[in-house]
Scaffold this motif. Structure first.
Motif, short mmCIF file in Angstrom:
data_model
loop_
_atom_site.label_atom_id
_atom_site.label_comp_id
_atom_site.label_asym_id
_atom_site.label_seq_id
_atom_site.Cartn_x
_atom_site.Cartn_y
_atom_site.Cartn_z
N GLY A 1 0.80 -1.21 0.00
CA GLY A 1 0.00 0.00 0.00
C GLY A 1 0.83 1.26 0.00
N GLY A 2 2.10 1.16 -0.27
CA GLY A 2 2.95 2.33 -0.33
C GLY A 2 3.10 2.85 -1.76
N ALA A 3 4.00 3.80 -1.93
CA ALA A 3 4.24 4.37 -3.25
C ALA A 3 5.72 4.27 -3.59
CB ALA A 3 3.79 5.83 -3.28
N VAL A 4 6.00 4.17 -4.88
CA VAL A 4 7.37 3.99 -5.35
C VAL A 4 7.63 4.97 -6.47
CG1 VAL A 4 9.03 2.31 -6.20
CG2 VAL A 4 7.03 1.55 -4.99
N LYS A 5 8.88 5.43 -6.55
CA LYS A 5 9.25 6.28 -7.68
C LYS A 5 10.50 5.71 -8.33
CE LYS A 5 10.32 10.97 -8.99
NZ LYS A 5 11.48 10.52 -9.76
N ALA B 1 12.96 6.48 -4.90
CA ALA B 1 12.29 6.92 -3.68
C ALA B 1 11.17 5.93 -3.33
CB ALA B 1 11.71 8.31 -3.84
N VAL B 2 11.01 5.72 -2.05
CA VAL B 2 9.96 4.83 -1.57
C VAL B 2 9.19 5.56 -0.47
CG1 VAL B 2 9.52 2.77 -0.22
CG2 VAL B 2 11.08 2.65 -2.14
N ASP B 3 7.88 5.56 -0.61
CA ASP B 3 7.05 6.12 0.45
C ASP B 3 6.23 4.98 1.05
OD1 ASP B 3 5.45 7.48 2.13
OD2 ASP B 3 4.23 8.43 0.58
N ALA C 1 17.55 -4.06 -0.65
CA ALA C 1 18.15 -4.48 -1.92
C ALA C 1 18.15 -3.34 -2.93
CB ALA C 1 17.38 -5.67 -2.48
N LEU C 2 17.43 -2.26 -2.65
CA LEU C 2 17.36 -1.12 -3.58
C LEU C 2 18.58 -0.24 -3.35
CD1 LEU C 2 13.62 -0.29 -2.93
CD2 LEU C 2 14.53 -1.73 -4.72
N SER D 1 15.53 8.32 -1.18
CA SER D 1 14.57 8.87 -0.23
C SER D 1 13.68 7.74 0.27
CB SER D 1 13.75 9.95 -0.93
OG SER D 1 12.58 10.17 -0.21
N LEU D 2 13.60 7.64 1.58
CA LEU D 2 12.80 6.57 2.17
C LEU D 2 11.91 7.17 3.25
CD1 LEU D 2 12.18 3.55 2.64
CD2 LEU D 2 14.14 3.45 4.13
#
Lengths: 301, 486
Positions: A95-99, A128-130, A146-147, A152-153
């Protein structure tokens, strides 16, 4: 007879959340009358009947298993599409967001995730990961670690992120520039001490951590530890008597709005994120609205 | 309303303690009622010595399957894993005998509470990794319905071991082995060290190893209380008393080579009650010796080592109490939040304590200057003469420190090879050991408890193979030497 029961009601704010779900930890306790009555009755039965206790123990175990199940790694995706897609898939599923680099923010929608999209993004690193409000725990963090080019986290209000997790973030030390831990109920100053590995960090949000015993002092020590990093923890300074120059700095930093709007390119790509309903980060309404714009645009691009 | 009705309904049934239900903490009311009835009987039959309702609730049970001697973290961990690995719920009755429920002299609570993977033996690394996993998920392992989750206060700051020119090769070899076992440890050159921790004086340091994950320190008291709470909910019995005697039977055997052996089996354990001459014989099938620094005495009671020297019967358990000091000092210019637990090649170590520039540390005395373990008094001269010069040499900021307080605790020191003793005794067939860890027992307790429980229940080690730690090594002279002892 009344005294022990009263004390029983006071303890166990966490295990008693019952079936309210894995996000229960991050929510404030709302003492609703009916709930409270049910709880004391349940406690009473637990104290007196072995079977009730066994059932409740089983439910408790099941709750833990549910979190573990959510945090399994997707080995198949990792083997087939590489760590970037696997990490992104994990976050989206939570349910998060990724860029991805040079792409728009993505968020899962009701239609699910297409493998076609993955093949295109195989070589593109995640920038970036939200993961705000996600049920990520120690195991699930494997996917994020692993990223290797993550800059940005955001782990805001993650109920299962604890000090042990922070001890693992050193693996992202080369790339990570922004980190938000605001509102994580299990993070204390002990875990924050290991952030000294992250020497490239430019921005750190440690506001609103209920488990930190001395917020003001902790913020100062973290600032000392990470001299090149801007540490956000403004809420705490309000209660403190600060010197004039510090006061002005707080005043300067407080109008900075919520987390994702900080870097300009991200602010543009995150139109709905700042106004996102915070209490229900994965609420179905928010998901469909954002998913429609985020994921769809990414596909068109 | 419903509650009131329930109370009315359940009230009489509960006071009769029927229906196979139980309730924690209701014994007080029961005791009160019994003493009331006693008073009534006294008034009816005055002067008689007859006591029909003699209360034995303070005594341990007459029989128990397993008696664990020592209620420290190792003993409790053995009890936990026995109850957890039992095939059927309630199959094993476990009694934990602890001399002092305040744990005033127990090594568990007087330790510095560190956990590390930087050992020289692969078994120790495995034990530590397992324990780290246990501590990480402590609220899943030790979850009790309706009790608040435990706050272990774990500081994931890592250990920083420094090596001099001579120790560098050994350190490199150790780190290679630790990495193979899965520990996250990195090596650092003096330049890197200087860059990362500018407050360290790298003079005389050739190499440093730094634990990145699963290393640090935690609150031992929390672990102990968590285990006690969980064990109580699992139905383990606790008793405050001292083991004074073992009743055992012996049978004479002859080995294939014609050697005479006496096999012993313990049948009863005499538990003397605290502050009284009263004792209770407890029939048991298995005794676990987890008495820490005093486990040598317990082993002697069971007849371990009272044969002619050089034979298996004459092999003593080489565990004795050793007094170790811990000092707490304040130093305003000391290392900051990033400071790990630093261990100097000279043996001195320190770590941060809290946020107020307080530090905890000490140094192990050499064999010759070993203090008398009779009491727990602190020798402040030892800090002035031995600890402080070494600390100040390594961290120049510590020139200006001020000692705030100090305490002493015991190591269950294994004089043979500074390593734990796990598993059964070859001749006293139903005595199992979980002792002798020489200062790293606390951090390995969860794993050792599991190993002992597996040995008791299955007859062999399953999770971690601890066969180098068996008692027989003292007879055969096979040392499982641990070099990294703080």
């Amino acid at each position: 007879m009344a005294a022990p029961r009263a004390s029983l009601r006071l303890v166990a704010p966490v295990w008693n959340r019952g079936t309210s779900g894995i996000r229960g930890l991050s929510k404030a306790v709302d003492p609703e009358g009916s709930q409270k009555k049910g709880r004391t009755l349940l406690q009473f039965l637990t104290d007196h009947f072995y079977d009730v206790e066994a059932v409740r123990e089983y439910l408790l175990r099941k709750q833990v298993l549910k979190v573990q199940k959510k945090n399994r790694s997707f080995t198949y995706i990792k083997e087939r599409y590489g760590p970037y897609v696997a990490g992104a898939y994990f976050v989206l599923k939570q349910g998060g967001a990724v860029k991805f680099r040079d792409r728009e923010w993505m968020r899962a929608n009701e239609q699910g995730l297409s493998s076609l999209e993955f093949r295109k993004l195989q070589e593109v690193p995640v920038e970036a990961v939200d993961a705000s409000g996600c049920a990520i725990n120690y195991q699930g963090l494997d996917n994020l670690l692993a990223l290797k080019e993550l800059q940005s986290l955001s782990l805001r209000r993650c109920p299962h992120v604890d000090d042990w997790c922070l001890g693992r973030l050193y693996q992202l030390a080369d790339s990570l520039q922004e980190l938000s831990l605001a509102g994580c109920p299990r993070i204390s100053e002990r875990g924050l001490a290991c952030l000294h590995h992250l020497q490239n960090l430019r921005r750190l949000d440690i506001s609103d951590l209920p488990a930190v015993s001395n917020p003001g002092l902790t913020q100062i020590l973290v600032e000392e530890m990470l001299p090149h990093c801007e540490v956000l923890g403004a809420d705490w300074a309000q209660g403190l008597k600060v010197g004039p120059e510090e006061q002005s700095r707080d005043a300067a930093s407080s109008p900075i709005p919520a987390w994702p709007s900080a870097p300009p390119h991200q602010a543009r790509s995150l139109p709905g994120c700042a106004e996102r309903p915070t209490a229900h980060p994965s609420g179905s309404v928010g998901l469909t609205q954002l998913g429609g714009s985020g994921w769809g645009e990414g596909r068109r691009a | 309303m419903l509650r009131r009705a329930l109370r009315l309904r359940l009230g009489p049934c509960l006071s009769g303690r029927g229906l196979g239900t139980y309730r924690r903490g209701s014994t007080l009311d029961w005791d009160g009622k019994v003493s009331e009835i006693k008073k009534k009987i006294q008034s009816i039959f005055p002067g008689g010595a007859w006591n029909p309702l003699y209360d034995t609730s303070h005594l341990p049970p007459e029989r128990s399957d397993v008696v664990i001697v020592g209620g420290g973290v190792l003993g409790l961990s053995v009890a936990y894993w026995l109850k957890r690995l039992e095939k059927q719920q309630g199959a094993i009755r476990v009694l934990v005998v602890e001399r002092d429920h305040t744990y005033a002299r127990a090594s568990t609570v007087l330790s510095v509470g560190g956990i590390r993977q930087q050992f020289s033996l692969p078994q120790n690394v495995q034990l530590s990794l397992f324990s780290a996993e246990f501590l990480r998920n402590i609220n899943e392992y030790l979850a009790v319905v309706d009790d608040p989750p435990l706050d272990l206060q774990f500081n994931p700051s890592g250990y920083l071991l420094l090596a001099s020119e001579e120790g560098a090769a050994i350190m490199e070899r150790n780190v290679k082995m630790q990495r193979q076992e899965g520990a996250k440890v990195c090596l650092m050159s003096p330049e890197q060290l200087q860059k990362k921790f500018p407050w360290i004086n790298t003079e005389g340091v050739a190499l440093a190893s730094y634990g990145l994950e699963n290393e640090g320190w935690f609150d031992p008291w929390c672990l102990l209380q968590g285990l006690r709470r969980k064990l109580q909910s699992m139905g383990v019995l606790f008793c405050q008393g001292e083991v004074t005697r073992f009743i055992s039977s012996s049978s004479h055997m002859e080995t294939a080579s014609g050697e005479q052996l006496t096999l012993k089996r313990i049948h009863e354990v005499h538990v003397k009650m605290d502050h009284s001459q009263e004792f209770q014989p407890v029939e048991c099938a298995i005794v676990v010796n987890a008495a820490g620094a005093w486990s040598g005495q317990i082993a002697e009671l069971a007849g371990v080592g009272n044969g002619p020297p050089g034979t298996m019967q004459g092999t003593k358990l080489p565990v004795e109490p050793r007094k170790r000091y811990v000092y707490l000092w304040h130093c305003p210019q000391g290392p900051g939040l990033e400071a790990p637990l630093v261990a100097d090649p000279s043996g001195a170590y320190f770590r941060r304590e809290g946020l107020g520039n307080n530090y905890v540390g000490s140094c192990s005395p050499t064999e010759e200057e070993e203090p008398d373990p009779g009491n727990l008094e602190v020798d402040y001269d030892f800090f002035q003469e031995k600890v402080w010069p070494r600390l100040a040499q390594r961290v120049p900021a510590f020139e200006t420190l001020k000692v705030r307080s100090a305490w002493a605790g015991y190591y269950d020191y294994n004089t043979f090879d500074q390593n734990g003793v796990v598993g059964p005794h070859p001749l006293v067939v139903n005595m199992y050991f979980a002792t002798g860890f020489s200062g790293h027992g606390l951090q390995q307790a969860p794993a050792v408890g599991r190993a002992v429980a597996e040995m008791v229940l299955e007859g062999h080690f399953q999770t971690i193979n601890l066969s180098p730690f068996l008692f027989s090594r003292f007879y055969f002279g096979e040392k499982a030497q641990e070099h990294c002892i703080l």
